[in-house]
Design an enzyme around this catalytic site. Structure first.
Site, short mmCIF file in Angstrom:
data_model
loop_
_atom_site.label_atom_id
_atom_site.label_comp_id
_atom_site.label_asym_id
_atom_site.label_seq_id
_atom_site.Cartn_x
_atom_site.Cartn_y
_atom_site.Cartn_z
N SER A 15 0.85 -1.19 0.00
CA SER A 15 0.00 0.00 0.00
C SER A 15 0.89 1.24 0.00
O SER A 15 1.50 1.59 1.01
CB SER A 15 -0.89 -0.01 1.25
OG SER A 15 -1.45 1.26 1.43
N HIS A 40 -0.82 -1.24 -4.33
CA HIS A 40 -2.16 -1.00 -3.78
C HIS A 40 -2.25 0.49 -3.47
O HIS A 40 -1.42 1.05 -2.76
CB HIS A 40 -2.33 -1.85 -2.52
CG HIS A 40 -3.68 -1.78 -1.90
ND1 HIS A 40 -4.76 -2.51 -2.37
CD2 HIS A 40 -4.14 -1.08 -0.84
CE1 HIS A 40 -5.81 -2.26 -1.62
NE2 HIS A 40 -5.48 -1.39 -0.69
N ASP A 42 -4.42 3.33 -1.89
CA ASP A 42 -5.55 3.58 -0.98
C ASP A 42 -6.03 5.01 -1.08
O ASP A 42 -5.29 5.95 -0.77
CB ASP A 42 -5.10 3.32 0.46
CG ASP A 42 -5.11 1.84 0.80
OD1 ASP A 42 -6.11 1.17 0.49
OD2 ASP A 42 -4.12 1.36 1.39
N MET A 44 -8.64 7.68 0.46
CA MET A 44 -9.52 7.94 1.60
C MET A 44 -10.07 9.35 1.45
O MET A 44 -9.32 10.27 1.10
CB MET A 44 -8.74 7.82 2.91
CG MET A 44 -8.07 6.47 3.09
SD MET A 44 -7.36 6.31 4.74
CE MET A 44 -6.43 4.78 4.57
N HIS A 73 -8.02 1.12 -4.40
CA HIS A 73 -9.04 0.81 -3.38
C HIS A 73 -9.64 2.13 -2.94
O HIS A 73 -8.99 2.90 -2.22
CB HIS A 73 -8.33 0.08 -2.23
CG HIS A 73 -9.19 -0.19 -1.03
ND1 HIS A 73 -8.65 -0.50 0.21
CD2 HIS A 73 -10.54 -0.21 -0.86
CE1 HIS A 73 -9.61 -0.70 1.07
NE2 HIS A 73 -10.78 -0.51 0.46
N MET A 75 -11.91 4.21 -0.73
CA MET A 75 -12.70 4.24 0.52
C MET A 75 -13.39 5.60 0.54
O MET A 75 -12.94 6.55 1.20
CB MET A 75 -11.76 4.06 1.71
CG MET A 75 -11.19 2.65 1.79
SD MET A 75 -9.79 2.52 2.92
CE MET A 75 -8.45 2.89 1.79
N MET A 144 -11.60 -6.85 4.19
CA MET A 144 -10.87 -5.98 5.12
C MET A 144 -10.66 -6.72 6.44
O MET A 144 -11.62 -7.24 7.02
CB MET A 144 -11.65 -4.69 5.39
CG MET A 144 -11.87 -3.79 4.18
SD MET A 144 -10.37 -3.29 3.32
CE MET A 144 -9.45 -2.47 4.63
N ASP A 182 -6.73 -7.27 3.22
CA ASP A 182 -6.21 -5.91 3.42
C ASP A 182 -6.37 -5.51 4.89
O ASP A 182 -7.49 -5.36 5.37
CB ASP A 182 -6.98 -4.95 2.51
CG ASP A 182 -6.41 -3.54 2.52
OD1 ASP A 182 -5.43 -3.29 3.25
OD2 ASP A 182 -6.96 -2.69 1.80
C1 DX5 Z 1 -6.82 0.30 5.43
C2 DX5 Z 1 -6.22 0.41 4.03
C3 DX5 Z 1 -5.03 -0.47 3.90
C4 DX5 Z 1 -4.01 -0.35 4.94
C5 DX5 Z 1 -2.83 -1.26 4.79
O1 DX5 Z 1 -7.53 1.41 5.73
O2 DX5 Z 1 -7.16 0.02 3.08
O3 DX5 Z 1 -4.68 -0.84 2.62
O4 DX5 Z 1 -3.63 0.97 5.14
O5 DX5 Z 1 -1.90 -0.97 5.78
P1 DX5 Z 1 -1.45 -2.03 6.87
O6 DX5 Z 1 -0.92 -3.24 6.13
O7 DX5 Z 1 -0.39 -1.32 7.65
O8 DX5 Z 1 -2.65 -2.40 7.69
ZN ZN Z 2 -6.55 -0.79 1.00
#
Ligand code: DX5
Ligand code: ZN
Length: 229
Positions: A15, A40, A42, A44, A73, A75, A144, A182
């Site tokens: 990530s 990956h 992420d 947010m 991904h 979110m 998750m 994840d």
């Molecule tokens: C969670 C994210 C992840 C996460 C992974 O909110 O979708 O992809 O940050 O990080 P680790 O492996 O440190 O949990």
């Molecule tokens: Zn993620």
């Protein structure tokens, strides 16, 4: 990215948001050197989850910088409104949260029509049975194992039965769906997750740990290939 973990070959997807964002180019180079299977990415939005991370402009630049598979991904509370932007910015796999989608089937169709891989992510509280009707459309399901929102949280082992059950269901129904785990993946649980049926392991803190990225990825690969005692 291929499907179902028949050969026990697990894919590693670090990530990037857990890396040093001011050194994104370097981090990407290290991931290439490490031979990761995907980055990956992420996203947010500060609403679906508390924090803000990286978004479309960053993704465009990552896309320019690498040919690695980009596993995005999102979110976000409004996947219906932003899916096209992430496709345009170069996502190879695009996963949205079923909890946030207004028209999940339509979103999957849009992703597939763009020639990309469609994925759905499930919060810990969401049963995989909720998306059973969508499975024929999906390339990937992300289970998750933390409540999304932060890197370096504690891995929820209470999700393990869900992973096993979903993997068994896919096998029985011949669905070639990647099962991505994840959240809190580390050297101590990677072997168990592979054995449960995970085919992709996302790793933030376990890869970006202040040491060598290449060594961390190699160690994780080895751990994933080693069945638990
Ligand atoms: C969670 C994210 C992840 C996460 C992974 O909110 O979708 O992809 O940050 O990080 P680790 O492996 O440190 O949990
Ligand atoms: Zn993620």
């Amino acid at each position: 990215m291929t499907a179902q973990n028949i050969n026990n070959v697990i894919k590693i997807a670090p990530s990037i948001a857990a890396g040093r964002l001011l050194h994104l180019g370097d981090e990407i180079k290290r991931l290439e050197e490490a031979g990761v299977d995907a980055i990956h990415f992420d996203v947010m939005d500060g609403h679906f989850v508390p924090l803000l991370t990286i978004g479309v402009p960053f993704l465009e630049q990552v896309r320019e910088a690498t040919n690695l598979h980009l596993d995005v991904h999102i979110m976000v509370t409004n996947p219906d409104d932003v899916v096209d932007d992430y496709l345009k910015a170069g996502a190879d796999t695009l996963s949205f949260h079923i909890e946030a989608a207004r028209h999940a089937h339509r979103l999957c169709t849009r992703i597939k029509q763009a020639g990309r891989r469609a994925g759905i992510a499930l919060n810990p509280a969401t049963h995989w049975q909720n998306i059973e009707f969508l499975l024929p459309e999906l390339d990937q399901v992300t289970i998750m194992t933390v409540n999304p929102g932060y890197s370096r949280q504690q891995h929820l082992t209470s999700m393990h039965p869900k992973i096993r059950e979903f993997a068994n269901f896919c096998r029985a129904q011949n669905y070639a769906i990647d099962i991505c785990v994840d959240g809190g993946v580390n050297l101590g649980n990677a072997g168990t997750l592979a054995q449960l049926g995970a085919t992709i392991l996302v790793a933030g803190g376990a890869v970006f740990n202040g040491g060598s990225t290449v060594d961390a990825v190699q160690a994780l690969r080895l751990a994933a290939a080693t069945p638990p005692a």
